[in-house]
Scaffold this active site. Structure first.
Site, PDB file in Angstrom:
ATOM      1  N   CYS A 159     -23.853 -13.799  27.372  1.00  0.00           N
ATOM      2  CA  CYS A 159     -24.551 -14.023  26.100  1.00  0.00           C
ATOM      3  C   CYS A 159     -25.695 -15.025  26.273  1.00  0.00           C
ATOM      4  O   CYS A 159     -25.451 -16.213  26.457  1.00  0.00           O
ATOM      5  CB  CYS A 159     -23.529 -14.524  25.077  1.00  0.00           C
ATOM      6  N   CYS A 213     -25.838 -17.891  23.833  1.00  0.00           N
ATOM      7  CA  CYS A 213     -24.778 -18.845  24.172  1.00  0.00           C
ATOM      8  C   CYS A 213     -25.280 -19.828  25.236  1.00  0.00           C
ATOM      9  O   CYS A 213     -25.023 -21.034  25.156  1.00  0.00           O
ATOM     10  CB  CYS A 213     -23.534 -18.134  24.700  1.00  0.00           C
TER      11      CYS A 213
END
Length: 110
Positions: free
Chosen positions: A33, A36
């Site tokens: 991600c 993230c």
């Protein structure tokens, strides 16, 4: 990773979440991600600012799917502000340091 940011897993999740430590910021993330990854240095800065006031935890969604299902996580990154195991607020997606600080200040002042 900042040493003030603690990586947790399904095995020790309850120990950290349910303790009477005050406000907890749980970051649910995954290796693949990109938002993230962008959030990680922001959380390090937040950890420095709120060092003695907020416990910052990171939980890998891919490795702890039972916990993410229990928390009804539908997207990453998801940050959950908690107190004594109770969810107070949820932040979805890449969130600015300013916004995270606003939310934490709101709950610390409550």
């Amino acid at each position: 990773m900042n040493t003030k940011v603690i990586s947790i897993n399904a095995g020790n999740y309850a120990q950290y979440i349910n303790q009477d430590s005050g406000i907890v910021l749980l970051d649910i993330w995954a290796e693949w991600c990109n938002p993230c990854k962008q959030l990680s240095p922001i959380l390090d800065e937040i950890a420095d600012i709120y060092e003695s006031e907020v416990l910052i935890l990171k939980l890998n969604a891919d490795e702890n799917q039972d916990v993410t299902e229990k928390l009804k996580v539908r997207g990453l990154p998801t940050m959950i502000v908690m107190n004594n195991g109770e969810e107070l607020e949820r932040l979805l997606g890449l969130t600015s340091k300013t916004r995270i600080a606003q939310v934490l200040d709101q709950h610390l002042g409550a």
